[in-house]
Scaffold this active site. Structure first.
Site, PDB file in Angstrom:
ATOM      1  N   SER A  45       0.829  -1.212   0.000  1.00 44.05           N
ATOM      2  CA  SER A  45       0.000   0.000   0.000  1.00 44.05           C
ATOM      3  C   SER A  45       0.859   1.255   0.000  1.00 44.05           C
ATOM      4  CB  SER A  45      -0.966   0.006   1.186  1.00 44.05           C
ATOM      5  OG  SER A  45      -0.270  -0.088   2.413  1.00 44.05           O
ATOM      6  N   GLU A  46       2.026   1.226   0.706  1.00 45.35           N
ATOM      7  CA  GLU A  46       2.948   2.350   0.674  1.00 45.35           C
ATOM      8  C   GLU A  46       4.390   1.884   0.778  1.00 45.35           C
ATOM      9  OE1 GLU A  46      -0.644   4.827   2.230  1.00 45.35           O
ATOM     10  OE2 GLU A  46       0.542   3.523   3.507  1.00 45.35           O
ATOM     11  N   THR A  47       5.271   2.644   0.143  1.00 39.59           N
ATOM     12  CA  THR A  47       6.710   2.439   0.220  1.00 39.59           C
ATOM     13  C   THR A  47       7.352   3.775   0.590  1.00 39.59           C
ATOM     14  OG1 THR A  47       6.698   0.665  -1.426  1.00 39.59           O
ATOM     15  CG2 THR A  47       8.784   1.788  -1.057  1.00 39.59           C
ATOM     16  N   HIS A  76       0.980   4.799   8.636  1.00 44.49           N
ATOM     17  CA  HIS A  76       1.791   3.605   8.898  1.00 44.49           C
ATOM     18  C   HIS A  76       3.204   3.738   8.340  1.00 44.49           C
ATOM     19  CE1 HIS A  76       1.339   1.417   4.981  1.00 44.49           C
ATOM     20  NE2 HIS A  76       2.102   0.470   5.497  1.00 44.49           N
TER      21      HIS A  76
END
Length: 298
Positions: A45-47, A76
């Site tokens: 979902s995110e990097t 997060h």
């Protein structure tokens, strides 16, 4: 060039739960297009990409990418990266530092629990607000989520759009049963809300459960279907809780359970400081666990 990366599970205290996060260290020399391509390669979902800070008193500068665009702020990634940097700094028990994000400087407090885990709490860089755009109708929310009209809303809560830097359609649900019965499609979500917010955050009371609230987040335009834990949405929810619960002056804590329906149980700890009847500070906290490490040859 060899670049180190670490994968953590965030908003949890055990591996293989919570929300996975990739953190690329040694990100100097990468441009935005390369970062976006790597985020697609990780397909989480995110990097996060860690860069030297612009202010020498800060710990690091972060750039945060979903699989299809960059974010100015996200929960997060902040929690997971803060724990990772404290682990790499080999702090004894706890540390305080500031991370630079697109939305502004983010003060963080980190406590470690051994060599691969810890927890972090950060102050949201921008106070959340309910946006002035026309609120989505109960009918539109029910149709988009595949629910009945009677499933939408509880007490004084009705659907609104709220933002602490990233806008969310915040939809209160009458029961945990309704939360479990959601059956959205990307097409229905985009049709109902595509012009106002990328993501839909649904929540209900959790009076008989492990926390104070239960939540789910669907991001039709973010390259994901459902997110296991969403700190930026919880930050936005603070404005909704101020309007709905009208908390008295002082500090108020909410444990928000998310990801249960996905088998990725997460706990987001939302803190509200209220002074003079107004929201003065919002914090987001949670745990993080290192699950994998490696190198990139890019």
């Amino acid at each position: 060039m060899v670049r180190r990366y670490v994968v953590l599970d965030v908003f949890t205290d055990r591996a293989l739960s919570g929300n996975p996060l990739a953190v690329v260290l040694d990100a100097e020399g990468l441009d935005g297009n390369q970062m976006q391509a790597l985020a697609r390669e990780f397909n989480l979902s995110e990097t996060v990409f860690v860069l030297p800070p612009t202010d020498g008193d800060h710990r690091a500068r972060l750039r945060i990418f979903t699989t299809n665009h960059e974010l100015p702020f996200a929960g997060h990634p902040t929690v997971g990266t803060a724990v990772l940097l404290a682990l790499r700094d080999e702090v004894e028990l706890s540390a305080d530092f500031v991370l630079e994000e697109g939305a502004g400087p983010v003060p963080c407090h980190v406590s470690l629990r051994g060599p691969r885990a810890g927890s972090a709490t950060f102050t949201v860089p921008r106070l959340p607000e309910i946006l002035e755009e026309e609120a989505p109708s109960v009918e539109a929310c029910a149709q988009a989520l595949g629910l009945d009209r009677s499933d939408i809303g509880f007490d004084d809560y009705r659907p609104v759009i709220a933002s602490a830097g990233v806008p969310f359609v915040c939809i209160p649900l009458a029961s945990r049963s309704a939360l479990a019965r959601i059956s959205p499609s990307a097409g229905r979500l985009i049709g109902a809300f595509g012009g106002t917010a990328d993501s839909v955050y649904v929540f209900c009371r959790d009076e008989e459960g492990e926390g104070d609230l239960r939540a789910r987040m669907f991001g039709a335009n973010m390259g994901i279907h459902e997110d296991p834990a969403t700190g930026s949405a919880a930050a936005s929810l603070a404005a909704v809780l101020m309007a709905g619960d009208k908390p008295a002056d002082g500090f108020h804590a909410y444990d928000i359970l998310q990801g249960v329906e996905m088998g990725r149980s997460s706990v987001v700890r939302l803190g509200l400081d209220v002074a003079g009847g107004e929201l003065s500070r919002v914090t987001i906290g949670g745990g993080a666990v290192v699950v994998a490490e490696g190198v990139l040859h890019v």
